[in-house]
Design an enzyme around this catalytic site. Structure first.
Site, mmCIF file in Angstrom:
data_model
loop_
_atom_site.group_PDB
_atom_site.id
_atom_site.type_symbol
_atom_site.label_atom_id
_atom_site.label_comp_id
_atom_site.label_asym_id
_atom_site.label_seq_id
_atom_site.Cartn_x
_atom_site.Cartn_y
_atom_site.Cartn_z
ATOM 1 N N GLY A 192 0.809 -1.236 -0.046
ATOM 2 C CA GLY A 192 -0.100 0.121 0.018
ATOM 3 C C GLY A 192 1.000 1.267 0.080
ATOM 4 C CG ASN A 193 0.888 3.281 -2.566
ATOM 5 O OD1 ASN A 193 -0.296 3.959 -2.979
ATOM 6 N ND2 ASN A 193 1.430 2.093 -3.110
ATOM 7 C CE1 TYR A 245 -26.668 12.185 10.346
ATOM 8 C CE2 TYR A 245 -27.439 12.292 8.231
ATOM 9 C CZ TYR A 245 -27.731 12.238 9.579
ATOM 10 O OH TYR A 245 -28.861 11.644 9.841
ATOM 11 C CB SER A 282 4.956 4.512 -3.535
ATOM 12 O OG SER A 282 3.971 3.400 -4.064
ATOM 13 C CB SER A 283 6.144 0.909 -7.642
ATOM 14 O OG SER A 283 5.116 0.107 -6.686
ATOM 15 C CG HIS A 296 -3.424 -3.697 -7.251
ATOM 16 N ND1 HIS A 296 -2.699 -2.793 -8.266
ATOM 17 C CD2 HIS A 296 -3.134 -3.205 -6.080
ATOM 18 C CE1 HIS A 296 -1.813 -2.186 -7.743
ATOM 19 N NE2 HIS A 296 -1.828 -2.334 -6.331
ATOM 20 C CE1 TYR A 345 -26.797 4.296 6.336
ATOM 21 C CE2 TYR A 345 -27.755 2.264 7.120
ATOM 22 C CZ TYR A 345 -27.380 3.317 7.150
ATOM 23 O OH TYR A 345 -27.072 3.896 8.814
ATOM 24 C CG HIS A 382 -3.063 1.397 -3.093
ATOM 25 N ND1 HIS A 382 -4.126 0.794 -3.582
ATOM 26 C CD2 HIS A 382 -1.936 0.888 -3.464
ATOM 27 C CE1 HIS A 382 -3.583 -0.534 -3.963
ATOM 28 N NE2 HIS A 382 -2.184 -0.404 -4.150
ATOM 29 C CG HIS A 418 -2.131 -4.506 -1.359
ATOM 30 N ND1 HIS A 418 -0.885 -4.809 -1.556
ATOM 31 C CD2 HIS A 418 -2.430 -3.662 -2.211
ATOM 32 C CE1 HIS A 418 -0.113 -4.186 -2.737
ATOM 33 N NE2 HIS A 418 -1.337 -3.380 -3.113
#
Length: 223
Positions: free
Chosen positions: A28-29, A211, A74-75, A158, A116, A95, A97
């Site tokens: 992740g990143n 909200y 990050s890639s 992914h 909902y 991002h 995983h």
């Protein structure tokens, strides 16, 4: 808020993702726009979250894509750049995983309105972007398209990407998306889930504006 604050907040967000089981290791990143809004800060490549320091956080210029910092980005920096260019309403990108959202993404399905609260993300489903190799322009284009009028998208085989008005919101929405994905998989295992109709989801999207969630595409920093 200062740029030093944003660097620290990226690290805090990464540690929170790991503590909640939403990411692990170096997966992740995370990114957030800089103080001037002309670029963004991003997690570096292949560095465990608990080892990061503010000096490890990379900076990317929005206009040129120029990368500055002591480490490689990050890639996945291409899709962070593409998202933040395409979505001026987004201030932060997370991002992951995470297990259940990634499982739905591996089915190559949209996450439907099984509950909902899917409306928190701007519509009747969280779309699944078609698969493309990580770090490519094709993946960036697929993710940007799937995020149209949405706050999150699955990425086939992914993971998950979420945008927010700040990192706190992006983190909270990431956790919510993972919970909804888990719920969806549980209902599939138990039987056939009843999916809420589009007209009902449109009503809920409107209700959520009361909200604190404005219209997607109209989010402004700090709202």
């Amino acid at each position: 808020m200062s740029n030093s604050f944003f660097r620290e907040q990226i690290i805090d967000t990464c540690l929170a993702l790991e503590a909640r089981g939403l990411n692990q290791g170096t997966s992740g990143n995370v990114s957030v726009r800089d103080e001037a809004g002309t670029g963004f800060f991003l997690t570096p490549s292949s560095l465990p979250y608990h080892q990061m320091t503010p000096d490890d956080i990379v900076h990317v210029d929005l206009a040129s894509g120029t990368i500055t910092g002591t480490r490689k980005p990050s890639s996945e920096y291409p899709f962070h750049l593409a998202i933040l260019r395409a979505r001026p309403d987004a201030q932060a990108v997370v991002h992951t995983h995470s297990q259940h959202a990634t499982a739905v993404a591996c089915l190559r399905r949209d996450l439907p309105a099984v509950h909902y609260l899917v409306a928190l993300f701007g519509g009747a489903q969280i779309r699944c972007a078609p698969y493309a190799t990580f770090g490519t322009d094709e993946l960036s284009a697929n993710v940007v398209a799937a995020l149209s009028d949405r706050r999150a998208a699955l990425m086939a085989n992914h993971g998950l990407v979420v945008i927010g008005r700040n990192l706190d919101e992006a983190l909270a929405l990431t956790a919510e998306a993972e919970t909804l994905a888990k719920l969806y998989l549980q209902t599939l295992a138990a039987g056939t889930p009843h999916i809420l109709p589009d007209d009902e989801m449109a009503r809920v999207v409107d209700r959520f504006r009361d909200y604190g969630y404005g219209p997607v595409g109209g989010m402004k920093k700090g709202e």
